[in-house]
Design a protein around this motif. Structure first.
Motif, PDB file in Angstrom:
ATOM      1  N   ILE A   1       7.945   2.002   7.150  1.00 19.14           N
ATOM      2  CA  ILE A   1       8.904   1.369   8.053  1.00 19.14           C
ATOM      3  C   ILE A   1       9.224  -0.041   7.564  1.00 19.14           C
ATOM      4  O   ILE A   1       8.340  -0.762   7.108  1.00 19.14           O
ATOM      5  N   PHE A   2      10.505  -0.408   7.658  1.00 21.15           N
ATOM      6  CA  PHE A   2      10.918  -1.767   7.318  1.00 21.15           C
ATOM      7  C   PHE A   2      12.136  -2.147   8.133  1.00 21.15           C
ATOM      8  O   PHE A   2      12.821  -1.306   8.695  1.00 21.15           O
ATOM      9  N   LYS A   3      12.407  -3.437   8.201  1.00 20.31           N
ATOM     10  CA  LYS A   3      13.549  -3.970   8.955  1.00 20.31           C
ATOM     11  C   LYS A   3      14.627  -4.430   7.979  1.00 20.31           C
ATOM     12  O   LYS A   3      14.332  -4.837   6.864  1.00 20.31           O
ATOM     13  N   TYR A   4      15.881  -4.372   8.429  1.00 18.28           N
ATOM     14  CA  TYR A   4      17.000  -4.829   7.621  1.00 18.28           C
ATOM     15  C   TYR A   4      18.059  -5.441   8.533  1.00 18.28           C
ATOM     16  O   TYR A   4      18.088  -5.175   9.729  1.00 18.28           O
TER      17      TYR A   4
ATOM     18  N   LYS B   1       0.823  -1.214   0.000  1.00 19.94           N
ATOM     19  CA  LYS B   1       0.000   0.000   0.000  1.00 19.94           C
ATOM     20  C   LYS B   1       0.856   1.264   0.000  1.00 19.94           C
ATOM     21  O   LYS B   1       0.374   2.346  -0.270  1.00 19.94           O
ATOM     22  N   TYR B   2       2.170   1.118   0.319  1.00 16.19           N
ATOM     23  CA  TYR B   2       3.088   2.254   0.304  1.00 16.19           C
ATOM     24  C   TYR B   2       3.929   2.333  -0.959  1.00 16.19           C
ATOM     25  O   TYR B   2       4.777   3.201  -1.085  1.00 16.19           O
ATOM     26  N   GLY B   3       3.747   1.401  -1.899  1.00 20.75           N
ATOM     27  CA  GLY B   3       4.537   1.386  -3.124  1.00 20.75           C
ATOM     28  C   GLY B   3       5.587   0.292  -3.042  1.00 20.75           C
ATOM     29  O   GLY B   3       5.359  -0.758  -2.446  1.00 20.75           O
ATOM     30  N   THR B   4       6.751   0.537  -3.628  1.00 18.03           N
ATOM     31  CA  THR B   4       7.829  -0.460  -3.615  1.00 18.03           C
ATOM     32  C   THR B   4       9.139   0.189  -3.199  1.00 18.03           C
ATOM     33  O   THR B   4       9.314   1.400  -3.325  1.00 18.03           O
ATOM     34  N   ILE B   5      10.056  -0.645  -2.714  1.00 21.62           N
ATOM     35  CA  ILE B   5      11.386  -0.170  -2.359  1.00 21.62           C
ATOM     36  C   ILE B   5      12.409  -1.181  -2.868  1.00 21.62           C
ATOM     37  O   ILE B   5      12.180  -2.386  -2.814  1.00 21.62           O
ATOM     38  N   GLU B   6      13.499  -0.660  -3.410  1.00 20.40           N
ATOM     39  CA  GLU B   6      14.618  -1.491  -3.846  1.00 20.40           C
ATOM     40  C   GLU B   6      15.838  -1.011  -3.070  1.00 20.40           C
ATOM     41  O   GLU B   6      16.315   0.100  -3.273  1.00 20.40           O
TER      42      GLU B   6
ATOM     43  N   GLN C   1      10.149   8.983   5.717  1.00 27.64           N
ATOM     44  CA  GLN C   1       9.009   9.878   5.880  1.00 27.64           C
ATOM     45  C   GLN C   1       8.629  10.428   4.515  1.00 27.64           C
ATOM     46  O   GLN C   1       9.469  10.991   3.808  1.00 27.64           O
ATOM     47  N   VAL C   2       7.382  10.246   4.156  1.00 28.21           N
ATOM     48  CA  VAL C   2       6.872  10.652   2.847  1.00 28.21           C
ATOM     49  C   VAL C   2       6.614  12.156   2.840  1.00 28.21           C
ATOM     50  O   VAL C   2       5.954  12.690   3.727  1.00 28.21           O
ATOM     51  N   ARG C   3       7.153  12.828   1.842  1.00 27.08           N
ATOM     52  CA  ARG C   3       6.887  14.242   1.624  1.00 27.08           C
ATOM     53  C   ARG C   3       6.207  14.376   0.273  1.00 27.08           C
ATOM     54  O   ARG C   3       6.810  14.131  -0.766  1.00 27.08           O
TER      55      ARG C   3
ATOM     56  N   THR D   1       4.472   4.934  -6.885  1.00 25.40           N
ATOM     57  CA  THR D   1       3.530   4.981  -8.008  1.00 25.40           C
ATOM     58  C   THR D   1       2.244   4.199  -7.749  1.00 25.40           C
ATOM     59  O   THR D   1       1.162   4.678  -8.041  1.00 25.40           O
ATOM     60  N   GLU D   2       2.360   2.995  -7.228  1.00 24.84           N
ATOM     61  CA  GLU D   2       1.174   2.160  -6.991  1.00 24.84           C
ATOM     62  C   GLU D   2       0.627   2.290  -5.567  1.00 24.84           C
ATOM     63  O   GLU D   2      -0.231   1.514  -5.159  1.00 24.84           O
ATOM     64  N   ALA D   3       1.107   3.277  -4.814  1.00 27.95           N
ATOM     65  CA  ALA D   3       0.693   3.436  -3.418  1.00 27.95           C
ATOM     66  C   ALA D   3      -0.762   3.866  -3.308  1.00 27.95           C
ATOM     67  O   ALA D   3      -1.299   4.537  -4.186  1.00 27.95           O
ATOM     68  N   ARG D   4      -1.368   3.454  -2.189  1.00 28.50           N
ATOM     69  CA  ARG D   4      -2.741   3.853  -1.894  1.00 28.50           C
ATOM     70  C   ARG D   4      -2.772   4.411  -0.471  1.00 28.50           C
ATOM     71  O   ARG D   4      -2.177   3.851   0.434  1.00 28.50           O
ATOM     72  N   GLY D   5      -3.433   5.506  -0.294  1.00 31.24           N
ATOM     73  CA  GLY D   5      -3.624   6.038   1.053  1.00 31.24           C
ATOM     74  C   GLY D   5      -2.419   6.729   1.661  1.00 31.24           C
ATOM     75  O   GLY D   5      -2.381   6.936   2.866  1.00 31.24           O
TER      76      GLY D   5
END
Length: 86
Positions: free
Chosen positions: A60-63, A31-36, A81-83, A48-52
């Motif tokens: 947030i993600f873990k690594y 729902k937040y899009g994609t990350i590489e 943080q999305v701007r 691009t494909e994010a909703r809401g």
């Protein structure tokens, strides 16, 4: 699409880490899009494909990281943080 360099990437606030382990396994909620994510901590975020999404939202993600000799015992947490464009 937002490209973030290694200097500002997910290892920027992780002074002991020199590389991300298994960066290809890092994903975010669709729902937040994609990350590489790349081994050096740089990443490409594509909402691009994010909703809401909304201005100020945190993705947030873990690594897992290494200091070049040993793997970290615990996973690190990164947040973007999305701007939104005005």
């Amino acid at each position: 699409m937002k490209e973030v360099s290694a200097i500002e990437g997910i290892l920027a606030n992780d002074p002991a880490a020199v590389a991300v382990l298994n960066p290809e396994s890092i994903t975010i909620d669709p729902k937040y899009g994609t990350i590489e994510v790349h081994e050096d901590g740089s990443f490409v975020y594509d909402p691009t494909e994010a909703r809401g999404l909304y201005n100020g939202a945190y993705v947030i993600f873990k690594y897992s990281a290494t200091n070049g000799y040993c793997e970290a015992k615990n996973q690190g947490t990164a947040k973007i943080q999305v701007r939104c464009k005005k």
